[in-house]
Design a protein around this motif. Sequence first.
Motif, short mmCIF file in Angstrom:
data_model
loop_
_atom_site.label_atom_id
_atom_site.label_comp_id
_atom_site.label_asym_id
_atom_site.label_seq_id
_atom_site.Cartn_x
_atom_site.Cartn_y
_atom_site.Cartn_z
N LEU A 42 -6.00 13.26 -34.52
CA LEU A 42 -6.80 14.29 -33.86
C LEU A 42 -6.15 15.65 -34.04
O LEU A 42 -4.93 15.77 -34.08
CB LEU A 42 -6.91 13.99 -32.37
N THR A 43 -6.99 16.68 -34.08
CA THR A 43 -6.47 18.04 -34.10
C THR A 43 -6.00 18.39 -32.69
O THR A 43 -6.34 17.70 -31.72
CB THR A 43 -7.56 19.04 -34.53
N ALA A 44 -5.27 19.47 -32.56
CA ALA A 44 -4.81 19.91 -31.24
C ALA A 44 -6.00 20.19 -30.33
O ALA A 44 -5.97 19.84 -29.15
CB ALA A 44 -3.93 21.15 -31.38
N GLU A 45 -7.04 20.80 -30.88
CA GLU A 45 -8.24 21.10 -30.09
C GLU A 45 -8.91 19.81 -29.61
O GLU A 45 -9.33 19.71 -28.46
CB GLU A 45 -9.22 21.93 -30.91
N GLN A 46 -9.02 18.82 -30.49
CA GLN A 46 -9.64 17.55 -30.11
C GLN A 46 -8.82 16.85 -29.02
O GLN A 46 -9.39 16.25 -28.11
CB GLN A 46 -9.76 16.64 -31.34
N LYS A 47 -7.50 16.94 -29.12
CA LYS A 47 -6.63 16.34 -28.10
C LYS A 47 -6.85 16.99 -26.74
O LYS A 47 -6.91 16.31 -25.72
CB LYS A 47 -5.16 16.44 -28.51
N LEU A 48 -6.99 18.32 -26.73
CA LEU A 48 -7.24 19.03 -25.47
C LEU A 48 -8.58 18.62 -24.86
O LEU A 48 -8.68 18.42 -23.65
CB LEU A 48 -7.21 20.54 -25.69
N ILE A 49 -9.60 18.49 -25.69
CA ILE A 49 -10.92 18.08 -25.20
C ILE A 49 -10.84 16.68 -24.61
O ILE A 49 -11.37 16.42 -23.53
CB ILE A 49 -11.96 18.13 -26.35
N LEU A 50 -10.14 15.80 -25.29
CA LEU A 50 -10.00 14.43 -24.80
C LEU A 50 -9.20 14.38 -23.50
O LEU A 50 -9.57 13.67 -22.55
CB LEU A 50 -9.31 13.57 -25.87
N GLU A 51 -8.12 15.13 -23.43
CA GLU A 51 -7.31 15.18 -22.21
C GLU A 51 -8.12 15.73 -21.03
O GLU A 51 -8.04 15.22 -19.91
CB GLU A 51 -6.05 16.02 -22.43
N ASP A 52 -8.92 16.76 -21.29
CA ASP A 52 -9.76 17.36 -20.24
C ASP A 52 -10.80 16.35 -19.75
O ASP A 52 -11.00 16.17 -18.55
CB ASP A 52 -10.45 18.61 -20.78
N ALA A 53 -11.45 15.67 -20.68
CA ALA A 53 -12.46 14.68 -20.31
C ALA A 53 -11.83 13.52 -19.54
O ALA A 53 -12.41 13.03 -18.55
CB ALA A 53 -13.17 14.16 -21.56
N THR A 54 -10.65 13.11 -19.95
CA THR A 54 -9.95 12.01 -19.26
C THR A 54 -9.58 12.42 -17.84
O THR A 54 -9.77 11.65 -16.89
CB THR A 54 -8.69 11.60 -20.05
N ALA A 55 -9.07 13.63 -17.69
CA ALA A 55 -8.71 14.12 -16.35
C ALA A 55 -9.93 14.18 -15.45
O ALA A 55 -9.87 13.79 -14.27
CB ALA A 55 -8.04 15.49 -16.46
N LYS A 56 -11.05 14.67 -15.97
CA LYS A 56 -12.28 14.74 -15.18
C LYS A 56 -12.76 13.35 -14.80
O LYS A 56 -13.25 13.13 -13.68
CB LYS A 56 -13.38 15.48 -15.96
N TYR A 57 -12.62 12.39 -15.70
CA TYR A 57 -13.03 11.02 -15.41
C TYR A 57 -12.19 10.44 -14.28
O TYR A 57 -12.72 9.89 -13.31
CB TYR A 57 -12.91 10.16 -16.67
N TYR A 58 -10.87 10.55 -14.39
CA TYR A 58 -9.99 9.96 -13.38
C TYR A 58 -10.07 10.68 -12.03
O TYR A 58 -9.84 10.07 -10.99
CB TYR A 58 -8.54 9.92 -13.88
N SER A 59 -10.41 11.96 -12.03
CA SER A 59 -10.52 12.69 -10.77
C SER A 59 -11.87 12.44 -10.08
O SER A 59 -12.07 12.84 -8.94
CB SER A 59 -10.35 14.19 -11.01
N GLY A 60 -12.80 11.82 -10.80
CA GLY A 60 -14.12 11.58 -10.24
C GLY A 60 -15.07 12.74 -10.45
O GLY A 60 -16.21 12.72 -9.99
N GLU A 61 -14.60 13.79 -11.11
CA GLU A 61 -15.43 14.98 -11.36
C GLU A 61 -16.60 14.66 -12.30
O GLU A 61 -17.67 15.22 -12.16
CB GLU A 61 -14.55 16.08 -11.97
N GLU A 62 -16.37 13.77 -13.25
CA GLU A 62 -17.41 13.33 -14.18
C GLU A 62 -17.85 11.93 -13.78
O GLU A 62 -17.03 11.08 -13.48
CB GLU A 62 -16.89 13.30 -15.62
N PRO A 63 -19.15 11.70 -13.76
CA PRO A 63 -19.62 10.36 -13.38
C PRO A 63 -19.31 9.34 -14.47
O PRO A 63 -19.17 9.69 -15.64
CB PRO A 63 -21.12 10.54 -13.23
N SER A 64 -19.20 8.10 -14.06
CA SER A 64 -19.05 7.02 -15.03
C SER A 64 -20.15 6.01 -14.78
O SER A 64 -20.72 5.95 -13.69
CB SER A 64 -17.68 6.38 -14.91
N PHE A 65 -20.48 5.26 -15.79
CA PHE A 65 -21.58 4.31 -15.71
C PHE A 65 -21.14 2.97 -16.27
O PHE A 65 -20.32 2.91 -17.18
CB PHE A 65 -22.79 4.82 -16.52
N THR A 66 -21.73 1.91 -15.74
CA THR A 66 -21.52 0.59 -16.31
C THR A 66 -22.34 0.49 -17.59
O THR A 66 -23.25 1.30 -17.83
CB THR A 66 -21.96 -0.53 -15.35
#
Length: 83
Positions: A42-66
């Motif tokens: 991954l590029t540095a930018e892609q890593k940041l996007i992934l880290e941001d999305a992961t943080a939002k997922y674990y914090s509950g900020e982004e919904p998750s679905f079965t």
Amino acid sequence: MQSTNLQKDKLELIDKIIHTEDQSTLDFLKEVFSDEHSKYELTAEQKLILEDATAKYYSGEEPSFTWEEIKNNARKSFNEKKS
């Protein structure tokens, strides 16, 4: 021993490669079969996007679905577009 369909597919691809006159197609195939590209990074930018999305997922900020919810939502959306 390889299946008949696998052998047939290989022979068809070989024939297409032999008869192609398009250099870009051959370049693409070289790249696909090259060992250099077997490890994707991954590029540095892609890593940041992934880290941001992961943080939002674990914090509950982004919904998750079965998986069932995802399939039902996709079917519902598809059916609404058909109507």
